[in-house]
Design a protein around this motif. Structure first.
Motif, PDB file in Angstrom:
ATOM      1  N   LEU A 180       0.822  -1.204   0.000  1.00 25.91           N
ATOM      2  CA  LEU A 180       0.000   0.000   0.000  1.00 25.91           C
ATOM      3  C   LEU A 180       0.861   1.262   0.000  1.00 25.91           C
ATOM      4  O   LEU A 180       0.614   2.201  -0.761  1.00 25.91           O
ATOM      5  CB  LEU A 180      -0.931   0.004   1.213  1.00 25.91           C
ATOM      6  CG  LEU A 180      -2.175  -0.886   1.126  1.00 25.91           C
ATOM      7  CD1 LEU A 180      -2.885  -0.935   2.462  1.00 25.91           C
ATOM      8  CD2 LEU A 180      -3.121  -0.370   0.057  1.00 25.91           C
ATOM      9  N   VAL A 181       1.884   1.287   0.853  1.00 22.34           N
ATOM     10  CA  VAL A 181       2.756   2.463   0.928  1.00 22.34           C
ATOM     11  C   VAL A 181       3.555   2.630  -0.357  1.00 22.34           C
ATOM     12  O   VAL A 181       3.616   3.727  -0.939  1.00 22.34           O
ATOM     13  CB  VAL A 181       3.693   2.359   2.146  1.00 22.34           C
ATOM     14  CG1 VAL A 181       4.692   3.513   2.154  1.00 22.34           C
ATOM     15  CG2 VAL A 181       2.898   2.361   3.445  1.00 22.34           C
ATOM     16  N   LEU A 182       4.179   1.563  -0.829  1.00 22.43           N
ATOM     17  CA  LEU A 182       5.035   1.658  -2.009  1.00 22.43           C
ATOM     18  C   LEU A 182       4.229   1.971  -3.265  1.00 22.43           C
ATOM     19  O   LEU A 182       4.683   2.752  -4.108  1.00 22.43           O
ATOM     20  CB  LEU A 182       5.800   0.349  -2.198  1.00 22.43           C
ATOM     21  CG  LEU A 182       6.877   0.038  -1.162  1.00 22.43           C
ATOM     22  CD1 LEU A 182       7.520  -1.315  -1.448  1.00 22.43           C
ATOM     23  CD2 LEU A 182       7.945   1.121  -1.154  1.00 22.43           C
ATOM     24  N   GLN A 183       3.064   1.371  -3.388  1.00 17.95           N
ATOM     25  CA  GLN A 183       2.270   1.595  -4.589  1.00 17.95           C
ATOM     26  C   GLN A 183       1.831   3.049  -4.693  1.00 17.95           C
ATOM     27  O   GLN A 183       1.812   3.632  -5.785  1.00 17.95           O
ATOM     28  CB  GLN A 183       1.062   0.653  -4.585  1.00 17.95           C
ATOM     29  CG  GLN A 183       0.346   0.538  -5.912  1.00 17.95           C
ATOM     30  CD  GLN A 183      -0.829   1.494  -6.033  1.00 17.95           C
ATOM     31  OE1 GLN A 183      -1.264   2.072  -5.046  1.00 17.95           O
ATOM     32  NE2 GLN A 183      -1.335   1.653  -7.237  1.00 17.95           N
ATOM     33  N   GLY A 184       1.484   3.649  -3.558  1.00 16.24           N
ATOM     34  CA  GLY A 184       1.104   5.061  -3.576  1.00 16.24           C
ATOM     35  C   GLY A 184       2.253   5.951  -4.001  1.00 16.24           C
ATOM     36  O   GLY A 184       2.061   6.913  -4.756  1.00 16.24           O
ATOM     37  N   VAL A 185       3.467   5.650  -3.525  1.00 15.28           N
ATOM     38  CA  VAL A 185       4.633   6.445  -3.899  1.00 15.28           C
ATOM     39  C   VAL A 185       4.985   6.235  -5.369  1.00 15.28           C
ATOM     40  O   VAL A 185       5.296   7.184  -6.103  1.00 15.28           O
ATOM     41  CB  VAL A 185       5.836   6.083  -3.000  1.00 15.28           C
ATOM     42  CG1 VAL A 185       7.092   6.814  -3.462  1.00 15.28           C
ATOM     43  CG2 VAL A 185       5.528   6.431  -1.556  1.00 15.28           C
ATOM     44  N   MET A 186       4.938   4.998  -5.827  1.00  9.98           N
ATOM     45  CA  MET A 186       5.305   4.704  -7.216  1.00  9.98           C
ATOM     46  C   MET A 186       4.313   5.306  -8.203  1.00  9.98           C
ATOM     47  O   MET A 186       4.703   5.681  -9.317  1.00  9.98           O
ATOM     48  CB  MET A 186       5.393   3.181  -7.404  1.00  9.98           C
ATOM     49  CG  MET A 186       6.546   2.543  -6.676  1.00  9.98           C
ATOM     50  SD  MET A 186       6.541   0.735  -6.828  1.00  9.98           S
ATOM     51  CE  MET A 186       8.032   0.315  -5.925  1.00  9.98           C
ATOM     52  N   ARG A 187       3.058   5.390  -7.821  1.00 11.38           N
ATOM     53  CA  ARG A 187       2.062   6.038  -8.681  1.00 11.38           C
ATOM     54  C   ARG A 187       2.393   7.509  -8.885  1.00 11.38           C
ATOM     55  O   ARG A 187       2.020   8.101  -9.908  1.00 11.38           O
ATOM     56  CB  ARG A 187       0.679   5.905  -8.064  1.00 11.38           C
ATOM     57  CG  ARG A 187       0.033   4.551  -8.265  1.00 11.38           C
ATOM     58  CD  ARG A 187      -0.505   4.410  -9.660  1.00 11.38           C
ATOM     59  NE  ARG A 187      -1.187   3.135  -9.871  1.00 11.38           N
ATOM     60  CZ  ARG A 187      -1.675   2.725 -11.027  1.00 11.38           C
ATOM     61  NH1 ARG A 187      -1.538   3.485 -12.093  1.00 11.38           N
ATOM     62  NH2 ARG A 187      -2.281   1.560 -11.130  1.00 11.38           N
ATOM     63  N   GLY A 188       3.045   8.121  -7.904  1.00 19.26           N
ATOM     64  CA  GLY A 188       3.363   9.543  -7.997  1.00 19.26           C
ATOM     65  C   GLY A 188       4.607   9.859  -8.798  1.00 19.26           C
ATOM     66  O   GLY A 188       4.908  11.042  -9.019  1.00 19.26           O
ATOM     67  N   VAL A 189       5.357   8.856  -9.239  1.00 20.59           N
ATOM     68  CA  VAL A 189       6.563   9.096 -10.038  1.00 20.59           C
ATOM     69  C   VAL A 189       6.154   9.515 -11.450  1.00 20.59           C
ATOM     70  O   VAL A 189       5.354   8.839 -12.110  1.00 20.59           O
ATOM     71  CB  VAL A 189       7.447   7.836 -10.080  1.00 20.59           C
ATOM     72  CG1 VAL A 189       8.635   8.047 -11.014  1.00 20.59           C
ATOM     73  CG2 VAL A 189       7.931   7.489  -8.682  1.00 20.59           C
ATOM     74  N   ASP A 190       6.706  10.620 -11.916  1.00 17.94           N
ATOM     75  CA  ASP A 190       6.395  11.121 -13.249  1.00 17.94           C
ATOM     76  C   ASP A 190       7.108  10.257 -14.287  1.00 17.94           C
ATOM     77  O   ASP A 190       8.346  10.230 -14.351  1.00 17.94           O
ATOM     78  CB  ASP A 190       6.837  12.582 -13.372  1.00 17.94           C
ATOM     79  CG  ASP A 190       6.281  13.259 -14.616  1.00 17.94           C
ATOM     80  OD1 ASP A 190       5.770  12.534 -15.497  1.00 17.94           O
ATOM     81  OD2 ASP A 190       6.369  14.496 -14.710  1.00 17.94           O
ATOM     82  N   SER A 191       6.351   9.557 -15.091  1.00 17.47           N
ATOM     83  CA  SER A 191       6.934   8.677 -16.104  1.00 17.47           C
ATOM     84  C   SER A 191       7.699   9.448 -17.169  1.00 17.47           C
ATOM     85  O   SER A 191       8.553   8.877 -17.860  1.00 17.47           O
ATOM     86  CB  SER A 191       5.836   7.839 -16.757  1.00 17.47           C
ATOM     87  OG  SER A 191       4.864   8.677 -17.367  1.00 17.47           O
TER      88      SER A 191
END
Length: 301
Positions: A180-191
């Motif tokens: 849950l924590v990692l997925q939220g952070v990874m979603r915020g990375v600008d591709s």
């Protein structure tokens, strides 16, 4: 004329200040129930546990319970608990990072379905899940039966009532938090940053280590610390999958309170776990502060 022109502005300023003061008083009134709640249900029990851990059998001040907790068998149990928590955090990060990275790259519909699969088992009773792992990891369980049928050397393995079994069980419990924590952070990375690096000829390894990993590093630290802290005081899974041979601090506290009536020693262990939690939060806070200072120096230069 000038004084007459400024009068409405002064009146509006006074009205705004009065309104702000009124809102502040309302906010203070609304904060009273929360403050009382924290004092009664959080601060007061901590103070009570601390005073109990510093009180001898005759009621006098003593550090005996702390010296007892940090020596002999008790110390080995404490170190074993810290080691199991660290192993659980690392294993949860390794598995959770892969899962979260895969989910973050999915389409929203499939990502929601994958997150549902990860999170829903967490709502099942921890007792039921633990007994499920006991059945699977037993000598004649599914895993050992499969390994034996594949003629893996050494099978069947001893996967229960030891540190291996405890780490497997606690990792399954902590994994949803990590994802849950990692997925939220990874979603915020600008591709677009990754695409730009690839456009300049950077390899996948360079993009991952120099761009992607630093961007998700705060989430990695938070997820690892969360798993470590939660595992420090976790009781059900270590007690059932560790047995008498693999005791953790939570199980030791239960024995001291329920069987030995040693509330003072149990309180000392509780304070030690609380201090370890604060130490972990302090390390995470210092790491965040260091990253902010580094980012500020880079932006200024």
């Amino acid at each position: 004329m000038a004084g007459t022109a400024l009068a409405p502005g002064k009146v509006r300023g006074k009205a705004t200040s009065a309104m702000r003061g009124h809102r502040s008083r309302i906010a203070l009134v609304n904060a009273v129930p929360v403050t009382v709640f924290l004092l009664v249900l959080f601060i007061y029990p901590i103070i009570g546990v601390l005073s109990l851990s510093l009180k001898g059998d005759n009621g006098a001040f003593t550090l005996h319970w702390y010296t007892d907790a940090l020596s002999g068998t008790n110390l080995s149990v404490l170190m074993s608990t810290i080691r199991i928590s660290a192993e659980t955090a690392v294993l949860s990060l390794l598995v959770g990072f892969v899962l979260a990275h895969a989910i973050a790259r999915m389409r929203p519909v499939f990502a929601a379905l994958a997150m549902l699969i990860v999170v829903v088992p967490h709502f099942i009773s921890a007792l039921v899940r633990t007994y499920g792992w006991i059945i699977m990891l037993g000598e004649h369980g599914i895993i050992n039966t499969l390994l034996t049928s594949l003629h893996v050397p050494g099978a069947p393995f001893s996967l229960l009532y030891n540190e291996t079994g405890v780490v497997i069980g606690t990792t399954s419990v902590m994994l949803p938090y990590t994802v849950l924590v990692l997925q939220g952070v990874m979603r915020g990375v600008d591709s677009r940053l990754l695409a730009a690096a690839a456009g300049f000829g950077a390899s996948r390894f360079t993009i991952f280590t120099r761009i992607y990993l630093p961007l998700v590093a705060p989430g990695v630290g938070t997820a690892g610390l969360l798993s470590f802290i939660l595992c420090l005081g976790y009781y059900i899974t270590p007690a059932l999958m560790g047995g008498d041979k693999q005791t953790v601090v939570a199980a030791l506290i239960d024995q001291q309170v329920m069987k030995q009536d040693q509330w003072n020693s149990a309180a000392a262990f509780g304070v030690i776990l609380l201090l370890l939690t604060f130490a972990g939060l302090g390390v995470l806070g210092l790491a965040k502060l260091r990253r902010k200072k580094t980012a500020a120096r880079r932006s200024s230069s």
